[in-house]
Write a protein that holds these residues in place. Structure first.
Motif, PDB file in Angstrom:
ATOM      1  N   PHE A 159      64.453  78.860 -25.617  1.00 32.94           N
ATOM      2  CA  PHE A 159      63.237  78.734 -24.829  1.00 32.94           C
ATOM      3  C   PHE A 159      62.278  77.673 -25.355  1.00 32.94           C
ATOM      4  O   PHE A 159      61.481  77.139 -24.593  1.00 32.94           O
ATOM      5  N   THR A 160      62.310  77.372 -26.637  1.00 35.40           N
ATOM      6  CA  THR A 160      61.363  76.397 -27.174  1.00 35.40           C
ATOM      7  C   THR A 160      62.042  75.180 -27.765  1.00 35.40           C
ATOM      8  O   THR A 160      61.404  74.174 -27.986  1.00 35.40           O
ATOM      9  N   GLY A 161      63.336  75.246 -28.023  1.00 36.84           N
ATOM     10  CA  GLY A 161      63.995  74.130 -28.663  1.00 36.84           C
ATOM     11  C   GLY A 161      63.570  74.007 -30.108  1.00 36.84           C
ATOM     12  O   GLY A 161      63.050  74.936 -30.709  1.00 36.84           O
ATOM     13  N   SER A 162      63.769  72.859 -30.700  1.00 40.84           N
ATOM     14  CA  SER A 162      63.425  72.618 -32.084  1.00 40.84           C
ATOM     15  C   SER A 162      62.414  71.498 -32.176  1.00 40.84           C
ATOM     16  O   SER A 162      62.647  70.400 -31.678  1.00 40.84           O
ATOM     17  N   THR A 163      61.282  71.761 -32.808  1.00 38.90           N
ATOM     18  CA  THR A 163      60.278  70.722 -32.987  1.00 38.90           C
ATOM     19  C   THR A 163      60.825  69.592 -33.849  1.00 38.90           C
ATOM     20  O   THR A 163      60.642  68.421 -33.541  1.00 38.90           O
ATOM     21  N   THR A 164      61.503  69.947 -34.933  1.00 34.59           N
ATOM     22  CA  THR A 164      62.045  68.911 -35.816  1.00 34.59           C
ATOM     23  C   THR A 164      63.030  68.025 -35.083  1.00 34.59           C
ATOM     24  O   THR A 164      62.943  66.793 -35.130  1.00 34.59           O
ATOM     25  N   PHE A 165      64.010  68.619 -34.384  1.00 39.74           N
ATOM     26  CA  PHE A 165      64.982  67.823 -33.646  1.00 39.74           C
ATOM     27  C   PHE A 165      64.279  66.943 -32.612  1.00 39.74           C
ATOM     28  O   PHE A 165      64.635  65.777 -32.423  1.00 39.74           O
ATOM     29  N   GLY A 166      63.295  67.512 -31.911  1.00 43.16           N
ATOM     30  CA  GLY A 166      62.597  66.758 -30.881  1.00 43.16           C
ATOM     31  C   GLY A 166      61.846  65.568 -31.435  1.00 43.16           C
ATOM     32  O   GLY A 166      61.888  64.469 -30.879  1.00 43.16           O
TER      33      GLY A 166
ATOM     34  N   GLU B 111      55.646  66.215 -28.531  1.00 41.49           N
ATOM     35  CA  GLU B 111      55.012  65.047 -27.938  1.00 41.49           C
ATOM     36  C   GLU B 111      53.809  64.598 -28.750  1.00 41.49           C
ATOM     37  O   GLU B 111      53.584  63.399 -28.943  1.00 41.49           O
ATOM     38  N   VAL B 112      53.029  65.545 -29.236  1.00 43.32           N
ATOM     39  CA  VAL B 112      51.845  65.215 -30.029  1.00 43.32           C
ATOM     40  C   VAL B 112      52.240  64.497 -31.311  1.00 43.32           C
ATOM     41  O   VAL B 112      51.686  63.450 -31.675  1.00 43.32           O
ATOM     42  N   LEU B 113      53.229  65.041 -32.029  1.00 42.67           N
ATOM     43  CA  LEU B 113      53.619  64.469 -33.318  1.00 42.67           C
ATOM     44  C   LEU B 113      54.328  63.126 -33.140  1.00 42.67           C
ATOM     45  O   LEU B 113      54.098  62.186 -33.909  1.00 42.67           O
ATOM     46  N   ALA B 114      55.186  63.020 -32.131  1.00 41.69           N
ATOM     47  CA  ALA B 114      55.871  61.746 -31.899  1.00 41.69           C
ATOM     48  C   ALA B 114      54.872  60.660 -31.510  1.00 41.69           C
ATOM     49  O   ALA B 114      55.003  59.499 -31.930  1.00 41.69           O
ATOM     50  N   ALA B 115      53.870  61.013 -30.714  1.00 40.77           N
ATOM     51  CA  ALA B 115      52.844  60.040 -30.338  1.00 40.77           C
ATOM     52  C   ALA B 115      52.036  59.605 -31.548  1.00 40.77           C
ATOM     53  O   ALA B 115      51.720  58.420 -31.711  1.00 40.77           O
ATOM     54  N   ALA B 116      51.702  60.547 -32.426  1.00 37.88           N
ATOM     55  CA  ALA B 116      50.978  60.197 -33.646  1.00 37.88           C
ATOM     56  C   ALA B 116      51.805  59.261 -34.516  1.00 37.88           C
ATOM     57  O   ALA B 116      51.270  58.391 -35.203  1.00 37.88           O
ATOM     58  N   GLY B 117      53.119  59.422 -34.474  1.00 40.07           N
ATOM     59  CA  GLY B 117      53.991  58.580 -35.272  1.00 40.07           C
ATOM     60  C   GLY B 117      53.925  57.114 -34.910  1.00 40.07           C
ATOM     61  O   GLY B 117      54.305  56.257 -35.714  1.00 40.07           O
ATOM     62  N   GLU B 118      53.436  56.782 -33.716  1.00 38.01           N
ATOM     63  CA  GLU B 118      53.315  55.381 -33.324  1.00 38.01           C
ATOM     64  C   GLU B 118      52.244  54.670 -34.136  1.00 38.01           C
ATOM     65  O   GLU B 118      52.206  53.437 -34.183  1.00 38.01           O
ATOM     66  N   ARG B 119      51.338  55.440 -34.757  1.00 34.86           N
ATOM     67  CA  ARG B 119      50.295  54.837 -35.604  1.00 34.86           C
ATOM     68  C   ARG B 119      50.443  55.282 -37.046  1.00 34.86           C
ATOM     69  O   ARG B 119      49.502  55.239 -37.815  1.00 34.86           O
TER      70      ARG B 119
END
Length: 338
Positions: free
Chosen positions: A123-130, A97-105
């Motif tokens: 349990f954590t999924g993949s940050t890259t995929f997310g 969520e943090v990285l995707a939100a930063a991507g808006e700018r």
């Protein structure tokens, strides 16, 4: 795909070797684009420290984040001889969520690929995929064995003839122009083996080849018109898509692919569903993979970014992630198997 000149490149930093490779890639890209880097360390507000220990607050890890970012800033200055500007941010919240939100700018998000174990994926999924499924800007996944020196002056663009193919080609030609590289356009498809028993596969292959060339050639000519000095070649293969693209990725500087469906929309995180080919390439490609999101129908249709999210990050400034969907990622910036 156009970029805004004053937008930085976001890099996920977690102190891992994968993040270091992503940082090295991002420094070179920032030098080409003439932009700054925005280094982000995401800290969960509640962190499990061990299977037999209770959850602890993420606040003690903020200091660790500051240290990791300071070391990353020093690495940027060393790699670029001080030519690339740097902003630092420790953000409280799930990494996706943090990285995707930063991507808006931002103009680009760069992540290091790390294969996770089955338990970690559960349990954590993949940050890259997310991040790839949510970001509104392109995302680059740098593989484990990427070698910075292995420049081949070849950018591979994978297209499927759908609506996003034009955007992939536009982006690939622009990237190749900056790198002084040629573009190798690949379109491949193969009938599912189940249906090969029901129809004449050779006839299907012949008909598909004729139709594919008619569509692909027109798309390529349109994209090449904006960059007449960029050499290119195209390959149409009747073959397994994922295996073929992994083969083409060997020795390439970059593999550019498209993503169907929109990700983040304003302050809401809406994940696109990544297809099996995209997931396979993020996992197995032998060069950095850049995933280009679909262009919004109209810029005005996007909801404005809330005031607290639109602030420019300051050095070492903590920022909480906006409200979003259920957490999908952890502290790492790596990928995982589908």
């Amino acid at each position: 795909m156009g970029t805004t000149p004053d937008r930085p490149i976001v890099v996920g930093i977690d102190g891992s070797p994968e993040a270091s490779r992503a940082l090295a890639f991002a420094v070179r890209q920032a030098e080409r684009d003439g932009c700054a880097l925005w280094l982000v360390n995401a800290v969960h507000e509640i962190v499990p420290v061990g299977p037999m220990l209770p959850l602890i607050s993420g606040e003690p890890l903020v200091d660790v984040g500051h240290q990791l970012l300071a070391e990353a800033r020093d690495a940027v200055e060393e790699h670029s001889d001080g030519r690339v500007g740097v902003k630092l941010q420790v953000a409280l919240g799930p990494a996706v969520e943090v990285l995707a939100a930063a991507g808006e700018r931002a103009r680009l998000i760069v992540l290091g690929h790390r294969s996770a174990s089955l338990v970690e994926r559960m349990f954590t999924g993949s940050t890259t995929f997310g991040v790839v499924s949510r970001a509104v800007c392109p995302v680059v996944s740098v593989p484990r064995d990427w070698a910075q020196e292995a420049d081949s002056h070849r950018v591979v663009a994978a297209i499927d003839g759908s609506g996003c193919s034009a955007e992939v080609l536009e982006h690939a030609f622009a990237v190749a122009a900056l790198r002084g590289a040629r573009v190798e356009i690949v379109h491949c498809w193969r009938l599912d083996p189940f249906y090969s028993y029901l129809v004449d596969e050779w006839s299907v292959q012949e008909e598909w080849g004729v139709q594919a060339h008619g569509i692909i050639d027109g798309l390529i000519e349109e994209a090449a018109r904006a960059h007449p000095d960029v050499p290119y070649e195209s390959d149409v293969e009747y073959a397994d898509v994922a295996d073929t693209l992994v083969r083409y990725s060997a020795g390439a500087e970059l593999l550019v692919i498209g993503r169907h469906g929109h990700g983040a929309l304003g302050s809401r995180m809406i994940a696109a569903v990544l297809g099996s080919v995209t997931r396979a390439l993020l996992q197995h490609a032998r060069c950095p993979v850049e995933v280009v999101p679909p262009r919004p129908a109209t810029e005005s249709s996007r909801e404005p970014v809330e005031a607290d999210q639109a602030q420019t990050p300051t050095d070492d400034s903590p920022l909480s992630a906006p409200d979003a969907a259920a957490p999908v990622g952890g502290l790492s910036t790596g990928g995982a198997s589908p």
